[in-house]
Design an enzyme around this catalytic site. Structure first.
Site, mmCIF file in Angstrom:
data_model
loop_
_atom_site.group_PDB
_atom_site.id
_atom_site.type_symbol
_atom_site.label_atom_id
_atom_site.label_comp_id
_atom_site.label_asym_id
_atom_site.label_seq_id
_atom_site.Cartn_x
_atom_site.Cartn_y
_atom_site.Cartn_z
ATOM 1 N N TYR A 15 0.529 -1.413 0.280
ATOM 2 C CA TYR A 15 0.270 0.092 -0.415
ATOM 3 C C TYR A 15 1.181 1.604 -0.015
ATOM 4 O O TYR A 15 0.054 2.668 0.396
ATOM 5 C CB TYR A 15 -1.037 -0.095 1.011
ATOM 6 C CG TYR A 15 -2.170 -1.371 1.164
ATOM 7 C CD1 TYR A 15 -2.879 -1.135 0.140
ATOM 8 C CD2 TYR A 15 -1.971 -2.403 2.063
ATOM 9 C CE1 TYR A 15 -3.631 -2.600 0.543
ATOM 10 C CE2 TYR A 15 -2.341 -3.519 1.881
ATOM 11 C CZ TYR A 15 -3.263 -3.921 1.059
ATOM 12 O OH TYR A 15 -4.131 -4.705 1.284
ATOM 13 N N ASP A 17 3.050 2.492 -2.334
ATOM 14 C CA ASP A 17 2.999 3.221 -3.204
ATOM 15 C C ASP A 17 1.603 4.707 -3.334
ATOM 16 O O ASP A 17 1.257 5.683 -3.675
ATOM 17 C CB ASP A 17 2.817 2.924 -5.047
ATOM 18 C CG ASP A 17 3.796 1.455 -4.340
ATOM 19 O OD1 ASP A 17 5.589 1.150 -4.625
ATOM 20 O OD2 ASP A 17 3.612 0.881 -4.395
ATOM 21 N N TYR A 193 5.617 -7.049 7.990
ATOM 22 C CA TYR A 193 5.391 -8.298 6.868
ATOM 23 C C TYR A 193 5.517 -9.220 7.773
ATOM 24 O O TYR A 193 4.961 -9.343 9.191
ATOM 25 C CB TYR A 193 6.739 -7.680 5.283
ATOM 26 C CG TYR A 193 7.005 -6.611 4.702
ATOM 27 C CD1 TYR A 193 5.876 -6.000 4.195
ATOM 28 C CD2 TYR A 193 7.585 -5.716 5.224
ATOM 29 C CE1 TYR A 193 6.112 -4.647 4.037
ATOM 30 C CE2 TYR A 193 7.738 -4.289 4.951
ATOM 31 C CZ TYR A 193 7.195 -4.159 4.152
ATOM 32 O OH TYR A 193 7.321 -2.446 4.021
ATOM 33 N N GLN A 255 -6.554 6.955 6.095
ATOM 34 C CA GLN A 255 -5.182 6.818 6.342
ATOM 35 C C GLN A 255 -5.607 7.471 7.550
ATOM 36 O O GLN A 255 -4.754 7.904 8.809
ATOM 37 C CB GLN A 255 -4.563 7.463 5.483
ATOM 38 C CG GLN A 255 -3.923 7.072 4.462
ATOM 39 C CD GLN A 255 -3.151 7.382 3.492
ATOM 40 O OE1 GLN A 255 -3.846 8.708 3.159
ATOM 41 N NE2 GLN A 255 -2.301 6.824 3.023
ATOM 42 N N ARG A 271 5.966 -0.228 9.643
ATOM 43 C CA ARG A 271 6.400 -1.137 7.843
ATOM 44 C C ARG A 271 7.072 -0.070 6.823
ATOM 45 O O ARG A 271 6.258 1.371 6.684
ATOM 46 C CB ARG A 271 5.778 -2.440 7.705
ATOM 47 C CG ARG A 271 4.736 -2.030 6.775
ATOM 48 C CD ARG A 271 4.054 -3.237 6.407
ATOM 49 N NE ARG A 271 2.878 -3.120 5.070
ATOM 50 C CZ ARG A 271 2.446 -4.067 4.574
ATOM 51 N NH1 ARG A 271 1.959 -5.578 5.520
ATOM 52 N NH2 ARG A 271 1.658 -4.178 3.481
ATOM 53 N N GLU A 273 6.833 2.631 4.143
ATOM 54 C CA GLU A 273 7.382 4.345 3.865
ATOM 55 C C GLU A 273 6.470 4.569 5.012
ATOM 56 O O GLU A 273 7.138 5.934 5.909
ATOM 57 C CB GLU A 273 7.331 4.459 2.665
ATOM 58 C CG GLU A 273 8.319 5.616 2.360
ATOM 59 C CD GLU A 273 8.981 6.034 1.012
ATOM 60 O OE1 GLU A 273 8.412 7.163 0.356
ATOM 61 O OE2 GLU A 273 9.647 4.847 0.369
ATOM 62 N N ASP A 274 5.773 4.712 4.406
ATOM 63 C CA ASP A 274 4.183 6.024 4.799
ATOM 64 C C ASP A 274 4.324 5.616 5.620
ATOM 65 O O ASP A 274 3.693 6.886 7.070
ATOM 66 C CB ASP A 274 3.171 6.062 3.512
ATOM 67 C CG ASP A 274 2.150 7.008 4.229
ATOM 68 O OD1 ASP A 274 2.895 8.290 4.161
ATOM 69 O OD2 ASP A 274 1.097 6.833 3.966
ATOM 70 N N SER A 275 3.465 4.029 7.020
ATOM 71 C CA SER A 275 3.173 4.047 8.350
ATOM 72 C C SER A 275 4.527 4.438 8.838
ATOM 73 O O SER A 275 3.844 4.833 9.939
ATOM 74 C CB SER A 275 2.479 2.643 8.322
ATOM 75 O OG SER A 275 3.657 1.729 7.894
HETATM 76 O O1 TRH Z 1 2.206 -1.393 2.701
HETATM 77 P P1 TRH Z 1 3.419 -1.034 2.833
HETATM 78 O O2 TRH Z 1 4.482 -2.056 3.286
HETATM 79 O O3 TRH Z 1 4.052 -0.084 1.351
HETATM 80 C C1 TRH Z 1 5.560 -0.520 0.188
HETATM 81 C C2 TRH Z 1 4.998 -0.925 -0.385
HETATM 82 O O4 TRH Z 1 5.511 -2.349 -0.315
HETATM 83 C C3 TRH Z 1 6.206 0.020 -1.622
HETATM 84 O O5 TRH Z 1 6.187 -1.017 -2.783
HETATM 85 C C4 TRH Z 1 7.153 0.157 -0.490
HETATM 86 O O6 TRH Z 1 8.417 0.621 -1.792
HETATM 87 C C5 TRH Z 1 7.509 0.737 0.210
HETATM 88 O O7 TRH Z 1 6.351 -0.055 1.072
HETATM 89 C C6 TRH Z 1 8.329 1.209 1.249
HETATM 90 O O8 TRH Z 1 3.899 0.184 3.566
HETATM 91 P P2 TRH Z 1 3.585 1.608 3.756
HETATM 92 O O9 TRH Z 1 4.460 1.828 2.954
HETATM 93 O O10 TRH Z 1 3.847 1.618 5.392
HETATM 94 O O11 TRH Z 1 1.731 1.645 3.794
HETATM 95 C C7 TRH Z 1 1.372 1.854 4.139
HETATM 96 C C8 TRH Z 1 -0.266 2.468 3.821
HETATM 97 O O12 TRH Z 1 -1.186 2.005 4.707
HETATM 98 C C9 TRH Z 1 0.164 3.766 4.931
HETATM 99 O O13 TRH Z 1 -0.556 4.627 3.613
HETATM 100 C C10 TRH Z 1 -0.401 3.666 5.796
HETATM 101 C C11 TRH Z 1 -1.722 2.817 5.369
HETATM 102 N N1 TRH Z 1 -3.453 2.598 6.065
HETATM 103 C C12 TRH Z 1 -4.492 2.599 6.095
HETATM 104 O O14 TRH Z 1 -4.292 3.931 5.116
HETATM 105 N N2 TRH Z 1 -4.908 2.276 6.992
HETATM 106 C C13 TRH Z 1 -4.768 0.926 7.704
HETATM 107 O O15 TRH Z 1 -5.405 0.509 8.800
HETATM 108 C C14 TRH Z 1 -3.072 0.370 7.351
HETATM 109 C C15 TRH Z 1 -2.769 -0.086 8.666
HETATM 110 C C16 TRH Z 1 -2.375 0.965 6.890
#
Ligand code: TRH
Length: 377
Positions: A15, A17, A193, A255, A271, A273-275
């Site tokens: 999620y 990207d 993960y 979000q 995990r 980037e964004d979280s």
């Molecule tokens: O999901 P991620 O692991 O995403 C990424 C991708 O794998 C990408 O390809 C890779 O390049 C990057 O990691 C490093 O983790 P991330 O970045 O934290 O994204 C999760 C998103 O989901 C973030 O915007 C928060 C959101 N989210 C919600 O909106 N609701 C929820 O309940 C949760 C748990 C997360």
């Protein structure tokens, strides 16, 4: 006239990207009055964090953003004033031709992955490839001065601090999610993960003197949680107790709600980037499960961040925090690392807030992008 921005997002996996580009698109609209089209090739991933998305539509408006389904067969011709290819995704060849044909050449940028490594400062805003006279630039988010900074909405920290000072608002939020923690319980969120380090961590949490309520949004770690609990088919709403540990599965939420969840918790495992960034804005201690890359290059990124993040900690607290993060990411001893961290809890907690405030001194990423565009024209 409003500047027109096109943001291209190819959902590689998970999620992050869509999470990053959706957040950026909204901020450009709300805070910088830009006209933004967000091109997304997989609307199903988008729908998880924004349930209003209609996955059948080619075009729809969401919170002021013109959301487009990025089709396999490209039909769109006109190019925007600013074009962002997120995470090195390849633009449609016809769109590149349209950029080259523009009377006023667009600003074309690659929004890169987040890294705390030192080299990022030297590469940020450098020219990259050229296509028929259209120059592409690297744009790096980051934690260091001289990078593009982090995504942070205006007023975010004030909202977060007000929420954290309002016990009733937190209680209501948690109750609405079906979470009823007992007073004095340590609240932890877990977004990660698959991780073999989970079982020893849960072992130690379940036998700890302080009770823990673990909140697990539905996702990839659930298999490990199930194995540890010895149950099948875990789903949102399920609650299991094992001695001092209560495990509760939550649905994947919007979000904004996820932010509030992070703000409520005493400790957040995050995990990608964004979280990871959102947990830092929460001002609470955190644990990062970094996205694995070939040849273990992610471990350099992990070290680079840890070096920055722990610079102001005492040597003992630094050792404890580094041990925990390393254990989580390299199959180390989570049980003893967690126990060690508990000994430095108050220092690590104070530090989480001061790190957050220090990072907020930098311009946010959306502002930095707009400033780059303004200086470029
Ligand atoms: O999901 P991620 O692991 O995403 C990424 C991708 O794998 C990408 O390809 C890779 O390049 C990057 O990691 C490093 O983790 P991330 O970045 O934290 O994204 C999760 C998103 O989901 C973030 O915007 C928060 C959101 N989210 C919600 O909106 N609701 C929820 O309940 C949760 C748990 C997360």
């Amino acid at each position: 006239m409003k500047a027109r921005w096109d943001i291209f997002c190819s959902v590689v996996d998970n999620y992050g990207d869509i999470g990053v580009t959706w957040r950026l698109a909204r901020q450009l609209v709300v805070e910088h009055a830009c006209a933004v089209r967000l091109w997304v090739d997989d609307l199903r991933a988008f729908e998880r964090m924004c349930p209003d998305i209609d996955t059948q539509l080619d075009q729809q408006w969401q919170e002021g953003v013109d959301v487009r389904h990025w089709p396999a067969e490209w039909a769109q011709a006109s190019a925007a004033d600013v074009v962002i290819a997120a995470f090195a995704c390849q633009l449609p060849p016809d769109y590149m031709e349209a950029m080259a044909a523009c009377e006023r050449t667009p600003l074309w940028m690659n929004l890169d992955y987040l890294s705390a490594e030192e080299w990022v400062v030297g590469c940020h805003r450098l020219p990259s490839v050229k296509f028929k006279g259209v120059q592409k630039y690297f744009f790096f988010p980051g934690f260091r001065e001289g990078t593009g900074g982090l995504l942070r909405e205006a007023g975010l920290l004030e909202q977060r601090q007000a929420f954290q000072q309002d016990a009733e608002a937190q209680r209501q939020f948690l109750h609405a999610m079906g979470v009823f923690p007992t007073i004095g319980t340590r609240l932890i969120s877990l977004f990660a993960y698959e991780n073999p380090g989970l079982a020893p961590w849960l072992d130690v949490l379940s036998t700890d003197g302080t009770a823990t309520h673990l909140l697990v949004p539905e996702g990839r770690i659930l298999g490990d949680v199930q194995r540890w609990l010895g149950v099948d088919g875990l789903a949102a709403g399920d609650i299991h107790r094992r001695q001092a540990l209560t495990v509760q599965v939550l649905p994947f939420v919007r979000q904004e709600q996820y932010d509030r969840l992070l703000w409520c918790c005493d400790f957040n495992a995050v995990r990608g980037e964004d979280s990871f960034v959102r947990a830092q804005w929460a001002g609470r201690p955190l644990l990062w499960h970094i996205y694995r890359q070939d040849e273990d290059i992610h471990l350099d990124k992990l070290d680079a961040f840890l070096n920055l993040y722990t610079a102001a900690l005492s040597p003992a607290a630094k050792t404890a925090l580094v041990a925990l993060w390393q254990a989580w990411n390299t199959e180390g001893d989570m049980a003893s690392a967690w126990k060690m961290l508990l000994e430095h809890w108050s220092e690590v907690a104070r530090h989480a807030e001061s790190w957050c405030l220090e990072q907020a001194l930098q311009d946010d990423l959306a502002t930095a992008l707009v400033q780059f565009y303004e200086s470029w024209i």
